[in-house]
Scaffold this active site. Structure first.
Site, PDB file in Angstrom:
ATOM      1  N   HIS A 139      38.434  54.251   1.637  1.00 35.55           N
ATOM      2  CA  HIS A 139      37.804  52.935   1.531  1.00 35.55           C
ATOM      3  C   HIS A 139      38.783  51.873   1.045  1.00 35.55           C
ATOM      4  O   HIS A 139      39.697  52.144   0.258  1.00 35.55           O
ATOM      5  CB  HIS A 139      36.556  52.978   0.650  1.00 35.55           C
ATOM      6  CG  HIS A 139      36.786  53.280  -0.805  1.00 35.55           C
ATOM      7  ND1 HIS A 139      36.967  52.283  -1.744  1.00 35.55           N
ATOM      8  CD2 HIS A 139      36.822  54.443  -1.490  1.00 35.55           C
ATOM      9  CE1 HIS A 139      37.107  52.840  -2.943  1.00 35.55           C
ATOM     10  NE2 HIS A 139      37.025  54.151  -2.815  1.00 35.55           N
TER      11      HIS A 139
ATOM     12  N   ASP B 101      42.185  53.034  -6.917  1.00 38.88           N
ATOM     13  CA  ASP B 101      40.990  53.554  -6.245  1.00 38.88           C
ATOM     14  C   ASP B 101      40.459  52.442  -5.355  1.00 38.88           C
ATOM     15  O   ASP B 101      39.850  51.492  -5.852  1.00 38.88           O
ATOM     16  CB  ASP B 101      39.973  53.977  -7.304  1.00 38.88           C
ATOM     17  CG  ASP B 101      38.633  54.392  -6.735  1.00 38.88           C
ATOM     18  OD1 ASP B 101      38.529  54.566  -5.510  1.00 38.88           O
ATOM     19  OD2 ASP B 101      37.681  54.513  -7.525  1.00 38.88           O
TER      20      ASP B 101
ATOM     21  N   GLU C 281      32.206  51.665  -0.224  1.00 31.20           N
ATOM     22  CA  GLU C 281      32.118  52.908  -0.980  1.00 31.20           C
ATOM     23  C   GLU C 281      31.785  52.660  -2.444  1.00 31.20           C
ATOM     24  O   GLU C 281      31.027  53.425  -3.059  1.00 31.20           O
ATOM     25  CB  GLU C 281      33.436  53.684  -0.867  1.00 31.20           C
ATOM     26  CG  GLU C 281      33.371  55.128  -1.340  1.00 31.20           C
ATOM     27  CD  GLU C 281      33.550  55.290  -2.838  1.00 31.20           C
ATOM     28  OE1 GLU C 281      33.195  56.357  -3.377  1.00 31.20           O
ATOM     29  OE2 GLU C 281      34.055  54.342  -3.493  1.00 31.20           O
ATOM     30  N   GLU C 282      32.328  51.602  -3.032  1.00 36.02           N
ATOM     31  CA  GLU C 282      32.113  51.356  -4.460  1.00 36.02           C
ATOM     32  C   GLU C 282      30.669  50.986  -4.791  1.00 36.02           C
ATOM     33  O   GLU C 282      30.272  51.033  -5.952  1.00 36.02           O
ATOM     34  CB  GLU C 282      33.060  50.261  -4.961  1.00 36.02           C
ATOM     35  CG  GLU C 282      34.537  50.632  -4.949  1.00 36.02           C
ATOM     36  CD  GLU C 282      34.885  51.764  -5.905  1.00 36.02           C
ATOM     37  OE1 GLU C 282      33.979  52.263  -6.612  1.00 36.02           O
ATOM     38  OE2 GLU C 282      36.051  52.168  -5.947  1.00 36.02           O
TER      39      GLU C 282
ATOM     40  N   ASP D 199      40.157  59.987  -1.836  1.00 34.72           N
ATOM     41  CA  ASP D 199      39.752  59.131  -2.956  1.00 34.72           C
ATOM     42  C   ASP D 199      40.502  59.586  -4.199  1.00 34.72           C
ATOM     43  O   ASP D 199      41.389  60.447  -4.117  1.00 34.72           O
ATOM     44  CB  ASP D 199      38.234  59.194  -3.156  1.00 34.72           C
ATOM     45  CG  ASP D 199      37.646  57.856  -3.601  1.00 34.72           C
ATOM     46  OD1 ASP D 199      38.237  57.225  -4.490  1.00 34.72           O
ATOM     47  OD2 ASP D 199      36.611  57.460  -3.057  1.00 34.72           O
TER      48      ASP D 199
ATOM     49  N   HIS E 143      38.834  53.405 -12.697  1.00 35.17           N
ATOM     50  CA  HIS E 143      37.996  52.214 -12.874  1.00 35.17           C
ATOM     51  C   HIS E 143      38.299  51.498 -14.193  1.00 35.17           C
ATOM     52  O   HIS E 143      37.486  50.697 -14.659  1.00 35.17           O
ATOM     53  CB  HIS E 143      36.505  52.543 -12.781  1.00 35.17           C
ATOM     54  CG  HIS E 143      36.035  52.722 -11.377  1.00 35.17           C
ATOM     55  ND1 HIS E 143      34.715  52.619 -11.012  1.00 35.17           N
ATOM     56  CD2 HIS E 143      36.708  52.983 -10.236  1.00 35.17           C
ATOM     57  CE1 HIS E 143      34.593  52.819  -9.713  1.00 35.17           C
ATOM     58  NE2 HIS E 143      35.803  53.051  -9.221  1.00 35.17           N
TER      59      HIS E 143
END
Length: 405
Positions: free
Chosen positions: A82, A201, A235-236, A256, A336
């Site tokens: 992604h 990410d 995706e997030e 990922d 994150h």
């Protein structure tokens, strides 16, 4: 079933263009792309793929599909990654000329405090820099209260770098509720090869995928099975790979982050094979095939299980795609948050992907079809043989039942 003829050549460990991978990663990181505002980064990804001569198209919603034709055109496999990232959105224009924001994707305001941001208005010519600050950010005013206030999105605000002190001033700048506020990546590569940045990410994974497909195309090798790269944009927020596949997609390898944290086995310098995540186990046969490929070709790889994490493979299966799934990750410390990975891990990830794309399907004949007879269903596991109870077992069972009577 009709078995395909011929056997594919043994895969070789292709050289990965490390300069391309590194430069592409840095280019991707500096393009803001929070979920919902991904057009710019997808344009860049498309240009990079077009430069390698790969055919591509985009779905109505903007998911990109690149295709490398294989010997077998009746079936395909997909590598899914992604391009969207976590971010924020303007919830309210505040009376003090600052912005109340809410999260896009799942991440803590703890790591947003102090972050530099870019305010993206509806007019692409009008963007503004800013900073995420706690409501009490001045020690000279609030004293110890700067250390005791809580953590949460309702306790931070965005200070816009413009001479503005009220709602009218924000409106004059063209800032409105619903505007995206992207957290700046601020990437750094250290002398020892560590990459420190927001949004590794999944832009680090995307760079590795692009490098792997570039290596495959430039090698001149025709893969046994048509290979597709699917770059998703949601995706997030939980709906990445919900579409973009067809009935011929037999295998999906999601790329990922591999979570590097206490209690996890993932490493920044290796490929991390996710055996299970929060949605359940990945395909037994495909994951072990990837591990075997890594071992055979000396690509460093480790297994891991992730509790609070899912990838593009989950929405694909949930949307009804009939395919085996696996998860390959690059190790990310403080995911994150203040993320870090290593260039070696990204190179190894690209190497394993390029090896995988040179192989046939996990079960060459069976996986080419959506269904088939039980007699042809493949299995590489041995079921345990039932053990007949001994006389001692029978007496013990009789005693147990007598005691219940």
């Amino acid at each position: 079933m009709t078995a395909p003829t011929g056997a594919p050549a043994a895969p070789v460990r292709l050289p990965i263009d490390a300069d391309f991978l590194r430069d592409t990663l840095l280019e991707l990181l500096v393009i803001p792309s929070p979920s919902g505002r991904t057009d710019a980064v997808m344009q860049h990804v498309g240009e990079l793929l077009s430069a390698t001569g790969v055919d591509l198209d985009l779905t109505r919603r903007g998911v990109l599909r690149a295709t490398v034709p294989g010997v077998r055109g009746d079936v395909n496999r997909a590598v899914v990654v992604h391009a969207d990232t976590i971010g924020t959105m303007v919830k309210r224009l505040k009376e003090n000329g600052r912005l109340e924001v809410v999260q896009v994707g799942t991440h803590s305001a703890r790591f947003a405090e102090g972050a530099h941001v870019t305010v993206l208005t509806d007019d692409p010519e009008r963007t503004y820099t800013g900073t995420v600050l706690p409501l009490k950010s001045s020690g000279h005013t609030f004293g110890d209260e700067v250390d005791t206030q809580g953590v949460g999105w309702h306790l931070v605000e965005v200070r816009v770098d413009a001479p503005v002190s009220d709602v009218a001033g924000l409106l004059a700048l063209g800032i409105q509720v619903g505007d995206f506020v992207a957290i700046d990546a601020a990437p750094q590569i250290t002398p020892l090869g560590y990459v420190k940045s927001r949004h590794l990410d999944d832009k680090a994974g995307l760079a590795a995928c692009l490098a792997a497909f570039k290596a495959l195309v430039e090698s001149g090798i025709t893969p046994p099975v048509t290979a597709r790269l699917l770059v998703t944009i949601g995706e997030e927020v939980g709906h990445g790979a919900t579409h973009g596949f067809d009935d011929g997609t037999a295998e999906i390898v999601a790329v990922d982050n591999g979570v590097v944290a206490p209690g996890q086995q993932s490493l920044e310098e290796a490929v991390n094979v996710g055996m299970m995540d929060s949605t359940g186990p990945h395909d037994f046969h495909l994951t072990r095939r990837l591990l075997a490929l890594a071992a055979e070709h000396d690509v460093p790889a480790v297994r891991d299980v992730y509790r609070v994490y899912r990838s593009d493979a989950a929405p694909a299966v949930e949307s009804g795609v009939e395919a085996r799934t696996a998860l390959l990750g690059f190790g990310v410390d403080s995911s994150h948050g203040h993320e870090r990975t290593h260039l070696d891990g990204l190179l190894h990830l690209a190497e394993l992907l390029a090896l995988y794309l040179q192989t046939d399907l996990t079960f060459r004949d069976w996986d080419a079809h959506r269904s088939g007879p039980l007699v042809e269903f493949p299995s590489t596991t041995v079921q345990p043989t039932p053990v007949e109870p001994t006389d001692v077992d029978r007496r013990a069972e009789g005693d147990r039942r007598a005691g219940q009577a």
